[in-house]
Scaffold this motif. Structure first.
Motif, PDB file in Angstrom:
ATOM      1  N   LEU A 152       0.846  -1.193   0.000  1.00 39.50           N
ATOM      2  CA  LEU A 152       0.000   0.000   0.000  1.00 39.50           C
ATOM      3  C   LEU A 152       0.882   1.244   0.000  1.00 39.50           C
ATOM      4  N   PRO A 153       0.792   2.081  -1.028  1.00 40.28           N
ATOM      5  CA  PRO A 153       1.506   3.351  -0.972  1.00 40.28           C
ATOM      6  C   PRO A 153       1.024   4.181   0.212  1.00 40.28           C
ATOM      7  N   GLY A 154       1.880   5.059   0.695  1.00 38.14           N
ATOM      8  CA  GLY A 154       1.520   5.870   1.849  1.00 38.14           C
ATOM      9  C   GLY A 154       0.246   6.661   1.649  1.00 38.14           C
ATOM     10  N   GLU A 155       0.080   7.202   0.425  1.00 31.15           N
ATOM     11  CA  GLU A 155      -1.122   7.995   0.187  1.00 31.15           C
ATOM     12  C   GLU A 155      -2.374   7.128   0.177  1.00 31.15           C
ATOM     13  N   ALA A 156      -2.229   5.860  -0.275  1.00 32.43           N
ATOM     14  CA  ALA A 156      -3.378   4.957  -0.280  1.00 32.43           C
ATOM     15  C   ALA A 156      -3.777   4.584   1.147  1.00 32.43           C
ATOM     16  N   LEU A 157      -2.787   4.344   2.011  1.00 30.19           N
ATOM     17  CA  LEU A 157      -3.085   4.032   3.407  1.00 30.19           C
ATOM     18  C   LEU A 157      -3.726   5.232   4.092  1.00 30.19           C
ATOM     19  N   ALA A 158      -3.239   6.436   3.759  1.00 37.16           N
ATOM     20  CA  ALA A 158      -3.841   7.644   4.336  1.00 37.16           C
ATOM     21  C   ALA A 158      -5.284   7.803   3.868  1.00 37.16           C
ATOM     22  N   ARG A 159      -5.543   7.531   2.587  1.00 37.55           N
ATOM     23  CA  ARG A 159      -6.906   7.638   2.059  1.00 37.55           C
ATOM     24  C   ARG A 159      -7.813   6.584   2.696  1.00 37.55           C
ATOM     25  N   LEU A 160      -7.281   5.375   2.877  1.00 39.53           N
ATOM     26  CA  LEU A 160      -8.042   4.318   3.524  1.00 39.53           C
ATOM     27  C   LEU A 160      -8.486   4.764   4.913  1.00 39.53           C
ATOM     28  N   THR A 161      -7.579   5.417   5.620  1.00 36.95           N
ATOM     29  CA  THR A 161      -7.877   5.875   6.979  1.00 36.95           C
ATOM     30  C   THR A 161      -8.861   7.042   6.971  1.00 36.95           C
ATOM     31  N   GLU A 162      -8.636   7.988   6.060  1.00 36.26           N
ATOM     32  CA  GLU A 162      -9.484   9.186   6.016  1.00 36.26           C
ATOM     33  C   GLU A 162     -10.921   8.865   5.620  1.00 36.26           C
ATOM     34  N   GLN A 163     -11.108   7.899   4.711  1.00 33.85           N
ATOM     35  CA  GLN A 163     -12.445   7.610   4.197  1.00 33.85           C
ATOM     36  C   GLN A 163     -13.134   6.456   4.908  1.00 33.85           C
ATOM     37  N   ALA A 164     -12.443   5.812   5.839  1.00 31.34           N
ATOM     38  CA  ALA A 164     -13.048   4.709   6.579  1.00 31.34           C
ATOM     39  C   ALA A 164     -14.174   5.224   7.467  1.00 31.34           C
ATOM     40  N   VAL A 165     -15.172   4.361   7.677  1.00 29.54           N
ATOM     41  CA  VAL A 165     -16.327   4.734   8.489  1.00 29.54           C
ATOM     42  C   VAL A 165     -16.559   3.664   9.551  1.00 29.54           C
ATOM     43  N   PRO A 166     -17.276   3.994  10.605  1.00 30.89           N
ATOM     44  CA  PRO A 166     -17.613   2.966  11.600  1.00 30.89           C
ATOM     45  C   PRO A 166     -18.440   1.844  10.983  1.00 30.89           C
ATOM     46  N   GLN A 167     -18.273   0.628  11.513  1.00 32.66           N
ATOM     47  CA  GLN A 167     -18.974  -0.551  11.001  1.00 32.66           C
ATOM     48  C   GLN A 167     -20.108  -0.909  11.952  1.00 32.66           C
ATOM     49  N   PRO A 168     -21.330  -1.055  11.449  1.00 32.40           N
ATOM     50  CA  PRO A 168     -22.440  -1.473  12.332  1.00 32.40           C
ATOM     51  C   PRO A 168     -22.136  -2.828  12.979  1.00 32.40           C
ATOM     52  N   LEU A 169     -22.182  -2.881  14.286  1.00 31.44           N
ATOM     53  CA  LEU A 169     -21.833  -4.107  14.992  1.00 31.44           C
ATOM     54  C   LEU A 169     -22.669  -5.318  14.575  1.00 31.44           C
ATOM     55  N   PRO A 170     -23.984  -5.162  14.315  1.00 35.59           N
ATOM     56  CA  PRO A 170     -24.761  -6.351  13.925  1.00 35.59           C
ATOM     57  C   PRO A 170     -24.303  -6.981  12.610  1.00 35.59           C
ATOM     58  N   THR A 171     -23.630  -6.220  11.748  1.00 38.90           N
ATOM     59  CA  THR A 171     -23.120  -6.828  10.518  1.00 38.90           C
ATOM     60  C   THR A 171     -22.013  -7.821  10.820  1.00 38.90           C
ATOM     61  N   LEU A 172     -21.355  -7.665  11.970  1.00 38.33           N
ATOM     62  CA  LEU A 172     -20.254  -8.543  12.354  1.00 38.33           C
ATOM     63  C   LEU A 172     -20.706  -9.690  13.257  1.00 38.33           C
ATOM     64  N   THR A 173     -21.777  -9.468  13.999  1.00 35.19           N
ATOM     65  CA  THR A 173     -22.180 -10.467  14.996  1.00 35.19           C
ATOM     66  C   THR A 173     -23.319 -11.372  14.523  1.00 35.19           C
ATOM     67  N   GLN A 174     -24.091 -10.938  13.515  1.00 35.58           N
ATOM     68  CA  GLN A 174     -25.219 -11.756  13.052  1.00 35.58           C
ATOM     69  C   GLN A 174     -24.703 -12.948  12.249  1.00 35.58           C
ATOM     70  N   PRO A 175     -25.129 -14.164  12.559  1.00 38.72           N
ATOM     71  CA  PRO A 175     -24.659 -15.337  11.814  1.00 38.72           C
ATOM     72  C   PRO A 175     -25.153 -15.320  10.364  1.00 38.72           C
ATOM     73  N   LEU A 176     -24.304 -15.798   9.461  1.00 40.42           N
ATOM     74  CA  LEU A 176     -24.680 -15.970   8.061  1.00 40.42           C
ATOM     75  C   LEU A 176     -25.571 -17.207   7.943  1.00 40.42           C
ATOM     76  N   ARG A 177     -26.695 -17.063   7.249  1.00 41.80           N
ATOM     77  CA  ARG A 177     -27.604 -18.178   7.067  1.00 41.80           C
ATOM     78  C   ARG A 177     -27.630 -18.581   5.601  1.00 41.80           C
ATOM     79  N   LEU A 178     -27.313 -19.850   5.331  1.00 43.41           N
ATOM     80  CA  LEU A 178     -27.220 -20.365   3.969  1.00 43.41           C
ATOM     81  C   LEU A 178     -28.087 -21.607   3.823  1.00 43.41           C
ATOM     82  N   SER A 179     -28.689 -21.768   2.655  1.00 40.76           N
ATOM     83  CA  SER A 179     -29.502 -22.951   2.381  1.00 40.76           C
ATOM     84  C   SER A 179     -28.671 -24.119   1.880  1.00 40.76           C
TER      85      SER A 179
END
Length: 502
Positions: A152-179
């Protein structure tokens, strides 16, 4: 015309795919870079009720709008909504592409993707306090906890950090359900070698024979490698475009199903006379012909080895062969089935080795003041505790083709299992390292880091080089040079124990 739906990982949105999407369109394909609900910044608030199911339904609606067959591409967290949506619209999906991420199964929460156990516990703690809350976006120095930032170039890592947003916790904790429908779809894995994944690792997993990994050898499953870290859409976008186009065409490396004896079950390269073996719990003692207490060498296997692997490591030819070899030379050879069944279990495996070593030292046939520990492959990380504060009875530490610092993406960067750092506490403890010239690059880097650290602190390191040797050479490379390397290493270890080597 192929349509690619590109789904980003945690804390990010469609913007991370901008260069890749442009490259796909230039090739004549259609590309849809997706920003999932709650991941557009929006003041940091995702709104009530945003969970994994929200994101799956959103992708299903997009798939329904897109004409023709679709290739769905998921990176990191994105593979969870991708597989969930593909499971509901399997007739529309021509291929699933996993970008540097495993294959989640029914019931798996995305939380399992977090490499470090401490990070998983943190998310669970936040969810218990407020399950509708948010996981804060990483600071610039914290991205490494999600995966390697190599390339990752330095500017790309900086952009990743600047544009990152909080992640809704239920997207991480809810189990994936597959048929189960998704399991029949063609799949491609894009493995980022700087993050510790590779085709060689996949082939090893399949070769262990655990049924959980046999699907990776299905004819519809292909693999590509990219020599970069966990964010190839930012670090190697042109290369990723090429891989995605080739994946859509059904190309890529296919892992062969195990039809012949896997490498780790091939014969040990030395002919050794069979010695008596005693089994107690997880420990096997290979006993010499000797009167009175004898020194012992404890062999520590790598992993992770699936809990269902059969035979278990202490019955693998290399480990039993080493133990029988030293027993024929007058020492007690010890093999142990420790419980490194997943990367989060290094602490448990370390406890198993400590317990087994004390059991061995207490045996009246063992001289408890003359013990060596010999670590192989990923077991090398377990050497850290013994190097950092070696007990007086530990006369030597040996390591063969070891991993001597946690690989990126393993979630162990802040753990105690860092031999390359621990060696500074080894003092004059003899260390015998067998280094193979044909090692996988991501492992070779850790070995060189260790050798350099040992030189800086004046550690008593002896390096035995095998230039044409592979990882696991004792069963993979039965050559005269390999046999000589084993003899030299054993002779050195037993010499430090004061045992005869004739």
């Amino acid at each position: 015309m192929t349509a690619f739906i590109l789904v980003a990982g945690a804390h990010t949105g469609g913007w991370v795919w901008r260069q890749v999407a442009a490259g796909l369109r230039d090739s004549g394909a259609r590309a849809y870079e997706v920003t999932l609900t709650g991941m557009d910044g929006g003041g940091g608030a995702a709104g009530p009720g945003v969970d994994l199911e929200t994101h799956i339904e959103e992708l299903v609606r997009l798939i329904d709008r897109v004409e023709g067959q679709v290739v769905v591409v998921g990176h990191c967290y994105g593979i969870h909504p991708v597989r969930g949506a593909a499971d509901r619209r399997p007739e529309r999906i021509s291929r699933i592409v996993n970008v540097d991420v495993g294959i989640p199964e029914d019931g798996d929460p995305a939380l399992k993707l977090l490499p470090a156990q401490t990070d998983r516990e943190r998310v669970l703690s936040l969810a218990q306090e407020n399950n509708a809350g948010m996981l804060p976006a990483p600071a610039v120095e914290e991205w490494q906890r999600w995966g390697s930032v190599a390339g990752l170039p330095g500017e790309a890592l900086a952009r990743l950090t600047e544009q990152a947003v909080p992640q809704p916790l239920p997207t991480l904790t809810q189990p994936l359900r597959l048929s189960g429908a998704v399991a029949e779809l063609p799949t491609t894995g894009v493995l980022c070698t700087a993050n510790g994944s590779s085709i060689a690792v996949i082939e090893t997993m399949v070769g262990l024979g655990d049924p959980a990994f046999q699907a990776l050898a299905d004819p519809g499953v292909t693999f590509f490698e990219l020599d970069t870290g966990h964010w190839p859409m930012l670090s190697a976008p042109r290369e990723l475009v090429d891989v995605l186009l080739r994946a859509a065409a059904g190309k890529g490396h296919r892992v062969a199903a195990v039809r012949e004896q896997p490498t780790h079950l091939r014969p040990f390269l030395m002919d050794v006379k069979e010695r008596p073996r005693e089994r107690t719990g997880r420990v096997d003692l290979h006993l010499p012909d000797a009167d009175g207490p004898r020194p012992a060498v404890v062999f520590v296997h790598g992993g992770p080895v699936p809990a269902g692997a059969c035979p278990t490591p202490r019955d693998w030819p290399a480990f039993a062969g080493y133990a029988q070899y030293v027993a024929n030379l007058g020492a007690v050879g010890v093999t142990v089935d420790h419980r490194l069944h997943e990367l989060t279990a290094y602490g448990r495996a370390a406890d198993d080795i400590a317990e087994a070593t004390e059991f061995v030292r207490a045996d009246p046939r063992v001289d408890g003041d003359r013990v060596a520990l010999w670590f192989l492959s990923a077991g090398g990380l377990l050497a850290a505790d013994w190097l950092a504060a070696p007990p007086s009875w530990l006369r030597c530490v040996a390591a063969s083709y070891p991993i001597l610092a946690p690989l990126p993406g393993w979630g162990l960067a802040d753990s105690r299992f860092r031999p390359a750092a621990a060696v500074r506490g080894a003092g004059r403890l003899p260390i015998v390292l067998t280094r193979v010239g044909l090692e996988r690059p991501e492992i070779a880097v850790t070995v060189e880091e260790f050798v350099s650290a040992a030189a800086d602190c004046g550690a008593a390191l002896e390096v035995i080089d095998l230039p044409l040797g592979h990882h696991g050479f004792e069963t993979a490379d039965p050559t005269d040079a390999s046999r000589d390397a084993v003899r030299r290493a054993v002779r050195s270890v037993l010499g430090h124990l004061g045992a005869g080597t004739d």
